[in-house]
Design a protein around this motif. Sequence first.
Motif, PDB file in Angstrom:
ATOM      1  N   LEU A  48       0.833  -1.208   0.000  1.00 51.12           N
ATOM      2  CA  LEU A  48       0.000   0.000   0.000  1.00 51.12           C
ATOM      3  C   LEU A  48       0.864   1.252   0.000  1.00 51.12           C
ATOM      4  CD1 LEU A  48      -2.823  -1.002   2.528  1.00 51.12           C
ATOM      5  CD2 LEU A  48      -2.992  -0.838   0.037  1.00 51.12           C
ATOM      6  N   PHE A  49       1.969   1.197   0.742  1.00 56.58           N
ATOM      7  CA  PHE A  49       2.884   2.342   0.786  1.00 56.58           C
ATOM      8  C   PHE A  49       3.560   2.552  -0.566  1.00 56.58           C
ATOM      9  CE2 PHE A  49       7.193   4.023   1.438  1.00 56.58           C
ATOM     10  CZ  PHE A  49       6.885   5.239   2.040  1.00 56.58           C
ATOM     11  N   ILE A  50       3.997   1.460  -1.173  1.00 60.83           N
ATOM     12  CA  ILE A  50       4.683   1.560  -2.472  1.00 60.83           C
ATOM     13  C   ILE A  50       3.760   2.151  -3.532  1.00 60.83           C
ATOM     14  CG2 ILE A  50       5.670   0.206  -4.373  1.00 60.83           C
ATOM     15  CD1 ILE A  50       6.784  -1.697  -2.259  1.00 60.83           C
ATOM     16  N   PHE A  51       2.518   1.678  -3.559  1.00 55.67           N
ATOM     17  CA  PHE A  51       1.570   2.133  -4.582  1.00 55.67           C
ATOM     18  C   PHE A  51       0.807   3.394  -4.165  1.00 55.67           C
ATOM     19  CE2 PHE A  51       1.888  -2.476  -5.514  1.00 55.67           C
ATOM     20  CZ  PHE A  51       2.370  -2.380  -6.817  1.00 55.67           C
ATOM     21  N   GLN A  52       1.156   3.928  -2.986  1.00 59.32           N
ATOM     22  CA  GLN A  52       0.505   5.148  -2.496  1.00 59.32           C
ATOM     23  C   GLN A  52      -1.018   5.006  -2.484  1.00 59.32           C
ATOM     24  OE1 GLN A  52       2.286   8.164  -1.354  1.00 59.32           O
ATOM     25  NE2 GLN A  52       3.679   6.417  -1.188  1.00 59.32           N
ATOM     26  N   TRP A  53      -1.453   3.865  -1.973  1.00 59.32           N
ATOM     27  CA  TRP A  53      -2.886   3.543  -1.931  1.00 59.32           C
ATOM     28  C   TRP A  53      -3.396   3.779  -0.518  1.00 59.32           C
ATOM     29  CZ3 TRP A  53      -5.162  -1.670  -4.145  1.00 59.32           C
ATOM     30  CH2 TRP A  53      -6.556  -1.559  -4.216  1.00 59.32           C
ATOM     31  N   ASP A  54      -4.374   4.626  -0.379  1.00 58.12           N
ATOM     32  CA  ASP A  54      -4.938   4.935   0.933  1.00 58.12           C
ATOM     33  C   ASP A  54      -5.547   3.675   1.543  1.00 58.12           C
ATOM     34  OD1 ASP A  54      -5.915   6.956   2.987  1.00 58.12           O
ATOM     35  OD2 ASP A  54      -7.801   6.043   2.367  1.00 58.12           O
ATOM     36  N   TYR A  55      -5.195   3.415   2.805  1.00 58.58           N
ATOM     37  CA  TYR A  55      -5.655   2.182   3.452  1.00 58.58           C
ATOM     38  C   TYR A  55      -7.178   2.130   3.544  1.00 58.58           C
ATOM     39  CZ  TYR A  55      -6.769  -1.238   7.028  1.00 58.58           C
ATOM     40  OH  TYR A  55      -7.344  -2.283   7.713  1.00 58.58           O
ATOM     41  N   TYR A  58      -8.563   0.988   0.283  1.00 61.79           N
ATOM     42  CA  TYR A  58      -8.297  -0.450   0.097  1.00 61.79           C
ATOM     43  C   TYR A  58      -9.227  -1.283   0.974  1.00 61.79           C
ATOM     44  CZ  TYR A  58      -6.013  -4.863   1.329  1.00 61.79           C
ATOM     45  OH  TYR A  58      -5.761  -6.181   1.610  1.00 61.79           O
TER      46      TYR A  58
END
Length: 229
Positions: A48-55, A58
């Motif tokens: 999630l951090f790598i893809f800058q995806w808000d938890y 998700y």
Amino acid sequence: MSFSNVIITTIAAILLTLAAHVSARILARRLPGLPMVITAIVLVIVFLFIFQWDYNNYYSVAKPIFDYLLGYVTVLLAIPLAAMNFKGLPVKRLSFIVLIASVVGALLPMSLAYMFSLSHDTILAFATRSVTTPIGLSVASLIKAPLAMANLIIIVSGLIGATLARFLFRGISDDRAKGLALGLAAHAFGTVEAWQISPTAGRYAAFGLAVNGLLTAVWVPIFISATGI
């Protein structure tokens, strides 16, 4: 968010979760002392951090899918149980162990919660500590315990049990004992770890999880109703 975007996001959440699971399995095989469940959780966070995806985004799309599948996964535990060889198995002793584990697994945390003067709802939620999530949430609904609290207690206890298992089992060589202990103490998380030890441990963990869940789902609501807790 449009329907097509929801579908794409849902598929991405499933793929990310599966990638974390597969990666955790590979790492667990190369590093036997590494708890697979904990590794998978850490990898999800890393991805999630790598893809800058808000938890929160998700979680909102992944939760309905995996909540829906969770019940089916629990039912599928019947498959390893069917493959178990019960010949020569001390069924009476094993049943007694599971019965004691079911009672202690519910009453001990409830008693500790009472001793620490926690709220009534929290005490009820601790009654679900030793069973897997689908069963625990059903029991929580029956005894009017807060579902969010019950879910948190089940997950945290499972994570702790699965994490400490390898350390606690250093002096134990019997995979049957390891598996049964993991299934009883750490339910689904423990069962996952048991399968990493051996198929025998995995089957006994599934046995402990399933039978303990069945017993707890029967006696806990009756006990709560009879005692008026």
